[in-house]
Structures are given as structure tokens and as C-alpha cells.
Design a protein around this motif. Structure first.
Motif, short mmCIF file in Angstrom:
data_model
loop_
_atom_site.label_atom_id
_atom_site.label_comp_id
_atom_site.label_asym_id
_atom_site.label_seq_id
_atom_site.Cartn_x
_atom_site.Cartn_y
_atom_site.Cartn_z
N GLY A 238 -75.73 -16.86 -54.21
CA GLY A 238 -76.80 -15.95 -53.79
C GLY A 238 -77.97 -15.92 -54.75
N HIS A 239 -77.74 -16.40 -55.99
CA HIS A 239 -78.82 -16.33 -56.98
C HIS A 239 -79.31 -17.70 -57.41
N GLY A 252 -83.74 -10.32 -61.09
CA GLY A 252 -84.77 -10.80 -62.01
C GLY A 252 -85.24 -12.21 -61.69
N GLY A 253 -84.52 -12.89 -60.81
CA GLY A 253 -84.91 -14.24 -60.40
C GLY A 253 -85.99 -14.22 -59.33
N ARG A 254 -86.35 -15.41 -58.88
CA ARG A 254 -87.44 -15.55 -57.90
C ARG A 254 -86.97 -16.48 -56.80
N THR B 341 -87.13 -21.02 -70.04
CA THR B 341 -87.56 -19.84 -69.27
C THR B 341 -87.09 -19.94 -67.82
N GLY B 342 -87.13 -21.15 -67.23
CA GLY B 342 -86.64 -21.31 -65.85
C GLY B 342 -85.16 -20.99 -65.77
N PHE B 348 -77.66 -16.00 -63.44
CA PHE B 348 -77.28 -14.67 -62.97
C PHE B 348 -76.38 -13.97 -63.99
N GLY B 349 -76.80 -12.79 -64.43
CA GLY B 349 -75.97 -11.98 -65.32
C GLY B 349 -75.50 -12.77 -66.53
N ALA B 350 -74.17 -12.74 -66.75
CA ALA B 350 -73.59 -13.37 -67.93
C ALA B 350 -73.76 -14.89 -67.93
#
Lengths: 381, 381
Positions: A238-239, A252-254, B341-342, B348-350
Motif C-alpha cells: 500500500g505504500h 508521508g509518502g507521495r 530522500t526518495g 514505510f514506518g520502520a
């Protein structure tokens, strides 16, 4: 006779459970054990009533020896409870040893605090065990499935976003409430385990299950084992960022898959596109089905994002097959075509040949996943 | 004394090679074998000169028993050749048993047809074996690394895009040419094997290596083993779609990492942005380093796309660490900040805590990867 090695017993029981009936010769070949070791490991499992010998079948052809008596599981020997905990209700099932559902029940949740959920869990377990079928006498284990960050080894729910739970020692609390042996697992991992042992993933060295709903999740089996993630994160399809110019995600992602295809994102995007701020998910589905091109585009874009995410799984780990499921697929007809076109466009070369099964999933299946985790922990013991 | 089981010998040799020196007690614990089984498996390896016993070290503290004599590898016992085949040249190395490079040599390729490459391979092998160090007498194996679709089991190169090869039985041909035992592997997988056995991936249950250059590739180790992909595709990070509105890729996908960050894509995008159709990669690098914002943006976007792809790996399989390398990272300074940065934005998270090692990679390292595959196939035999 010395005590048979526990690993051999576990291996024999697992193989007969997930691939049986199997002869001792077949088991020995399948497990890389001697026939004597298989016979020794099977003996107590037969004595305790978990396995039985089927009638001998004549073997024919070159090399045929004595008739083989295949070993088969006795499904009724023990029952397992499984409960999926959602923000609104508890869904529970009683399964036999082969994870076939024998009974089911629901209980709505009036609140999300731990005490309330435990009290309702106690009532649900009572309903299931004392209802038709007289399961109580042969039920010792309960599996709980819950979304979020769960430590299966300790039964601690570190964080469950939908329930707003932090660091709840759920296994310990549920054991006190129910008197059963409890195992707690992340819901997507529980469902993946059920598919790996008793569903489309049986026998697969690698396999993926993608769930579509409020969140977009993924369970992965690679090199024969569930992928846990060294840093505690795995399967977070999902991310994955699939649209550098896409919407911001709560993580916080895009352009994350979930920011385009999660239930909340779909509702939000449908409201914006149609200019109807009161639109619900059901309303958006109805509008898209009625032919509204703006609403239909929202579902098509969501499907495409999911297809891209699934292609990333296929490109990276090359699973034998991928099952796409989840309560979000109630609007299956609106998603499926663009999931497939997105996948086919982004799957690289032979990865596009990976079979996709796209099917809706009743909530009861999640509870069955929880029961399967209970079966698995029993077999491992 | 019965013949020691081959799997135990392989396990002992692998453990001492990649994690040694180790005592027999330590090996038994590490491998889940009895100490007698370890002693039996180590005996022929000592007799043949692959292992040696180091001087006994006093053990102290509670439970200290007899002094332990750790087993250590004898690196000089056997040498292994490794050759990376590119479109322009052959890069070869001689490695010892621990994959330390003892000699290296290059040969330019005037053409890409199979006969020419084999003739040059024969000369390169001669140069390496008859050069300083007198390696010929103790070298029996050659590993070849080549980009594209390679079947290691049969040594068939199914397709190599840079060489325009289809279905070349390279193992067989190279064995005829060199008289050595040959193993052929995809170059990214070979490099991943080297990192897993002798580099940053030692001891990791899961591990990823990302290579940046003409193509963007990825080797994955999950649950302790290299991921091969059931349909023959795995680690294709270059074809993850990270920008739904991005450029078309040669694979048919859209916004693939490689269509933004592969060498050809970078040159093409730098030409378009600067309006200089004659620009080369070196020219684009020089321009970006000189502060040209249009050229710098091309590298920054490429780094961001790579970072997104790496985050997809971390989100899905949660490796212990990720190494980013490859000849494309000669322009390391231009890539690194936006890779990070990308990655940080999309992990995601940890998953964001997964350590990234970003470092350039000399071509010789690819050849060392090929030699490591030779070492691995020796150990498995």
C-alpha cells in the motif's frame, strides 16, 4: 523405542494436513526422511487419533511393491476457534483440523476499548463453543487476527490504528478471558497462512496475497516461508509509490497505492471529481455502476494503482501466483479490468505470466485465517 | 568409518568460509548438528587441505571446557577464475577460496559474436593462469557473469540484450575452450552471491543489492536464499513503475525506474532539458557538477526514482540491509542525496531504518562475483 523427534512429527503432520493423503513411502520421499523415521513419527499421531490409515490401495506399474496404506488426517479430532477483530464487530468461526468452517457467529462492538472487546470476545467464544455441534470438548486453541503491528511471538499488539490500541498484551488477556490457548497474528499474515496451507498457495515455494480495503496489504511467502521483515515491516504494498505526481499519503509518502486506492482515498477522490461532498463509498459505487464517467475513472485509477503495486511484487520476488482479495473488492466489477491492465503493463517479461486470482473475500475468511494460525501453532508444538 | 554425509561437509565448509574461524563446538551449535557429525565432516576437509586447525585458544569463564582449536580456511588451497562479460570487454580475476582477488586482467572485445568472445575468453584465461602467481596448477573452476536471462542449472544464456545473444549454451562452449569446469550466472545474481557470502550480506537472513548503470537491477536474498522467481523473473527493480505520468519504457511500462534513471534515459533527458543533442553521459555529469540546474535536476530525478524503487524493496521484503552499487554510481555525488530522500519519503514506518550502503563499484567486483559463484558451486559439490 526412543521418543520420535518432534521436528519429524511436525513435518509429517504438516505434509498430510496440507497435501495428504500420503503414503509413508511418499512422505519419506517428500520430506527427505528415511521410511523408518516416517513410520516412527506417524505412530503417536495415529495413536492420538490425528492420523488414520486409509484402506490399502494396490500399486501398479514397474517397481510396485507392497500395497501402500496412505495416511490421512482425521479432521474432527480437534477444533480450532478463529476470530477476526475489526473496529465494528467480531467475526468468529469454528474450524476443523483442515480449516473447514463448522460454525460461525458475529458480535457487534459498541466500543473499541480493550475491556469491552474482551468481554464481547468471551461471549462470542461461548456462543461458538456451546452452539450446535458440541465443539467445546475438543477445542483448546483460539487464533485472533487483527490489523496493525502485532508480535506473534509474545502476543502483543504493538499498534492497531483502527482500534487505537497501543501495546496491548492481547494473548495474555484473551487467555484469561477464554481459558483457551491463544495465538495473535496480523490479519493479512493470518489470511496468507490460510491460503498457503489450505488455499491457492498450497505447495508453492512463493506466493502473494494482496488485500484491498481500508488499507492495501500484502502477505508474502518466499522460499517456502512467510516473509516477516527484519525491521518488522514487510508486505507494505500500500505504500509503494506508483505516481510521483500523485496525492500525499498519510504515511508521508507521495502517490502511494493506498493514497489512490484505499477506501478513504476513493471516497475523497469521488467527492472531488463529482463535486458531491456528501458522497459515501456505496454512493460512489452506485454512481460508477450507473455509468458516471467521473466516478468510474476514480475506480479505474485505483485499480491501475493496485495493478502497478502487484506488478512490483511480481517483478521483485516472482511468486508462483498472486491472489487479490479483501472486502474492498465488493466493488470487484469496477476494479478488476484496470487491476489487470495496470499489472500487465508494468509486469516485466515473463513476470506477466504470473497468474492473478482476483476475488472478493467474505469477512468470515479472515476469521478462518485466524483459526489456521491456531492450527499452525498446534502443529508446530 | 562411514562416508560423511555430503550435506554436512557442505554446511561445515560454508560456515567456516563465510563466518570462520569457528570451533567444532561453535559449528555444531551454529548448524544444529552433533559435535560428532561436525568432527566427521571436517576430517576429510582437513585431510584434503581445505581446512586447518588453528592453535588452541584457552577458553575462560563459566562452562569453559577443553581448549578449543578453531577450524580455519586455507585460502591458497584452490583458486577460482571469474570473468564478467560486457559488450565491450572481458574483465577477469583470479580469486582464492575466500574470494580475495589475487590477479586481474582485461581484454577488449572487437565484436560481440559468440566465437569472438570465446576466443578472447581463452586468451584471458591463459593470461590469468600463466601470469605471476603460478595459479594454473590449483585452478579448476571458472565462473562467468553476464547480464540478461541466464539458466544457471544448464549454463544456457537464454537472452543477453547487450550482446544480442539468444539461446547460447555458454557453459558447454566455455568448457571446451578453457578445459575448466564452468558455471554461468546472471551478473547481478553473481554480485549478490559475493555480497551474501563475503561482503555486507554475511549472516543476513535477507539482503538486497541494487545495481545502477545501463540497467537498474536488484539481487535479493530472502529467508536465507537467493530469490530466483518462479517464472524466471526476480529483482527487476528497474521496471517498477514509480511515476504514472512518467516516460514510456522500452519494456512497455510507464514511468519505470530504468526509464528515468538508466544511463540511456539520463543522457536522453539531459539532452532534452539542456537543448544539447550532442551531450554524452560524461558531458551531462560535467555539466551537473558545474552547477547547471537543468542537468543537475536530471540526476536528482533519477536518484529519486531509484530511491522509490529501493523503498518498494524495503516495504515488501524488509531486508536487513540494502547495498546500492554499480558502474552508474561513478556519478555518485550527483545521485546519493536524492536516492536517500526518495527512499526516506517512500519507506514505510520502520522500513526507513533499513541501512542503505551507497558506493561505487569497480568492474572488477563483477568478475569477483563470477568467481564467487564458482566457489559456491565447488562448495555445493
Amino acid at each position: 523405542m526412543p521418543e520420535p523427534a518432534a521436528p519429524a512429527m511436525t513435518a509429517v503432520l504438516t505434509a498430510v494436513l496440507t497435501e495428504g493423503p500420503l503414503s509413508r513411502v511418499g512422505l519419506a520421499r517428500r520430506l527427505g526422511l528415511s521410511q523408518a523415521a516416517v513410520t516412527k513419527a506417524a505412530r503417536p499421531l495415529i495413536d492420538l487419533g490425528y492420523l488414520e490409515e486409509l484402506a490399502a490401495t494396490e500399486r501398479t506399474g514397474p517397481g510396485a511393491g507392497r500395497p501402500a496404506s496412505p495416511l490421512s488426517i482425521r479432521p474432527d479430532r480437534e477444533f480450532f476457534l478463529g476470530v477476526k477483530i475489526t473496529a465494528d464487530e467480531l467475526i468468529g468461526v469454528v474450524c476443523d483440523l483442515t480449516s473447514r468452517v463448522r460454525a460461525s457467529a458475529h458480535r457487534p462492538l459498541a466500543g473499541r476499548d480493550v475491556d469491552h472487546v474482551l468481554a464481547e470476545l468471551g461471549r462470542l467464544v461461548g456462543d461458538l463453543l456451546d452452539g450446535p455441534g458440541d465443539h467445546r470438548a475438543r477445542t483448546r486453541r483460539l487464533g485472533l487476527a487483527i490489523s496493525g503491528d502485532v508480535d506473534r511471538a509474545t502476543g502483543l499488539v504493538r499498534y492497531s490504528p483502527f482500534l487505537h490500541w497501543h501495546d496491548v498484551p492481547l494473548r495474555e488477556l484473551a487467555e484469561q478471558t477464554t481459558g483457551l490457548t491463544v495465538v495473535v497474528e496480523n490479519d493479512v499474515k493470518a489470511l496468507t497462512t490460510a491460503e498457503h496451507w489450505f488455499g491457492e498457495g498450497v505447495g508453492a515455494e512463493s506466493f502473494a496475497l494482496v488485500t484491498v480495503g481500508t488499507g492495501i496489504g500484502c502477505g508474502l511467502v518466499v522460499n517456502g516461508r512467510l516473509v516477516a521483515g527484519v525491521h518488522g515491516v514487510a508486505g507494505e504494498i500500500g505504500h509503494i509509490g506508483v505516481d510521483a505526481g500523485g496525492p500525499a499519503c498519510h504515511c508521508g509518502g507521495r502517490g502511494c497505492v493506498e493514497a489512490i486506492a484505499g477506501t478513504d482515498a476513493i471516497v475523497e477522490r469521488a467527492r472531488q471529481r463529482t463535486g458531491r461532498p456528501e458522497l459515501t463509498l456505496d454512493g460512489a459505487v452506485a454512481l460508477a455502476r450507473s455509468g458516471d464517467p467521473r466516478a468510474a475513472a476514480v475506480f479505474a485509477e485505483a485499480g491501475d494503482a493496485i495493478g502497478c503495486g502487484i506488478a512490483a511484487v511480481a517483478n521483485l520476488v516472482g511468486p508462483a501466483r498472486i491472489v487479490v482479495s479483501g472486502e474492498g473488492l465488493a466493488a470487484y466489477d469496477l476494479f478488476e479490468p484496470s487491476i489487470r491492465t495496470g499489472f500487465e503493463r508494468q509486469a516485466f517479461g515473463a513476470a506477466a505470466t504470473c497468474p492473478l486470482s482476483i476475488r472478493p473475500l467474505p469477512f468470515e475468511e479472515w476469521a478462518r485465517g485466524a483459526a489456521t494460525v491456531g492450527i499452525q501453532s498446534f502443529v508446530a508444538s
